[in-house]
Design a protein around this motif. Structure first.
Motif, short mmCIF file in Angstrom:
data_model
loop_
_atom_site.label_atom_id
_atom_site.label_comp_id
_atom_site.label_asym_id
_atom_site.label_seq_id
_atom_site.Cartn_x
_atom_site.Cartn_y
_atom_site.Cartn_z
N GLU A 80 0.88 -1.37 0.02
CA GLU A 80 -0.04 -0.10 0.15
C GLU A 80 0.69 1.35 -0.04
OE1 GLU A 80 -2.42 -2.93 0.34
OE2 GLU A 80 -1.09 -2.91 1.91
N ALA A 81 2.04 1.21 -0.10
CA ALA A 81 3.04 2.39 -0.07
C ALA A 81 2.91 3.31 -1.19
CB ALA A 81 4.48 1.87 -0.10
N ASN A 82 2.04 2.94 -2.20
CA ASN A 82 1.71 3.70 -3.41
C ASN A 82 0.29 4.13 -3.34
OD1 ASN A 82 0.25 1.36 -4.08
ND2 ASN A 82 1.34 1.30 -6.11
N ASP A 83 -0.57 3.85 -2.18
CA ASP A 83 -2.00 4.09 -2.03
C ASP A 83 -1.80 5.39 -1.24
OD1 ASP A 83 -4.77 4.62 -1.49
OD2 ASP A 83 -4.78 2.53 -0.83
N ILE A 84 -1.81 6.62 -2.35
CA ILE A 84 -1.73 7.81 -1.92
C ILE A 84 -3.04 8.22 -1.09
CG2 ILE A 84 -1.57 10.54 -2.82
CD1 ILE A 84 0.90 8.56 -2.89
N LEU A 85 -4.13 7.66 -1.50
CA LEU A 85 -5.38 8.37 -0.95
C LEU A 85 -5.48 7.67 0.69
CD1 LEU A 85 -8.06 7.56 -3.65
CD2 LEU A 85 -7.05 9.80 -2.70
N LEU A 86 -4.75 6.54 0.83
CA LEU A 86 -4.81 6.05 2.19
C LEU A 86 -3.70 6.89 3.06
CD1 LEU A 86 -5.75 3.84 4.32
CD2 LEU A 86 -3.82 2.39 3.31
#
Length: 166
Positions: A80-86
């Protein structure tokens, strides 16, 4: 998390190479998730016994449930390191955020630097379970330390040597 926070029952992804070989990812998550209903008991027990307790978070819904129990910090898994929204939602809590970089690419890591979050801990890890001896890439910690104020090592190896070297 719940299975629906990570995947969908309609996705036909089949696991290969583990004891779950041939089964759907959704089924794995059904068997291994921590139900949200357990969170109050887990966090109350930790507080009552002075055990530091925080959690990985995989979705906005999971974050909302963890906020209800006053989770003091959040871990973002490398997937999830690229899940900017999270990541933005976690930053709104103003709490410490730990992010593993095992599955993150250079752009993902630079994006973490650009966010300039006040309480970010970046963890080097290798997304191999377990990490084969020699694949730990410990020297990556040095390059991360040039980019971030607080770095660490998330170890998936069998021995204690990797952590000692880190």
């Amino acid at each position: 998390y719940t299975p629906d926070c990570l995947t969908s029952a309609s996705i036909d992804y089949t696991i290969d190479g583990t004891q779950w070989k041939g089964r759907k990812l959704y089924e794995l998550y059904q068997k291994t998730h921590t139900p949200f209903e357990w969170l109050p008991d887990i966090f109350n027990f930790a507080r009552d016994t002075d055990i530091p307790c925080f959690s990985s978070v995989f979705s906005k819904r999971g974050l909302e449930e963890l906020e209800k129990v006053s989770c003091p910090a959040y871990k973002i898994a490398s997937a999830e390191a690229n899940d900017i929204l999270l990541i933005n939602e976690v930053m709104k809590t103003n709490k410490p955020m730990i992010i593993s970089t095992g599955m993150a690419d250079v752009v993902d890591i630079q994006r973490l630097k650009w966010c300039n979050y006040h309480s970010l801990i970046v963890m080097h890890c290798v997304s191999e379970y377990p990490v084969k001896p020699g694949n730990e890439n410990i020297q990556r910690i040095y390059s991360l330390s040039n980019e971030f104020d607080v770095i660490g090592y998330s170890d998936h190896s069998i021995s204690a040597y990797s952590a000692q070297y880190a």
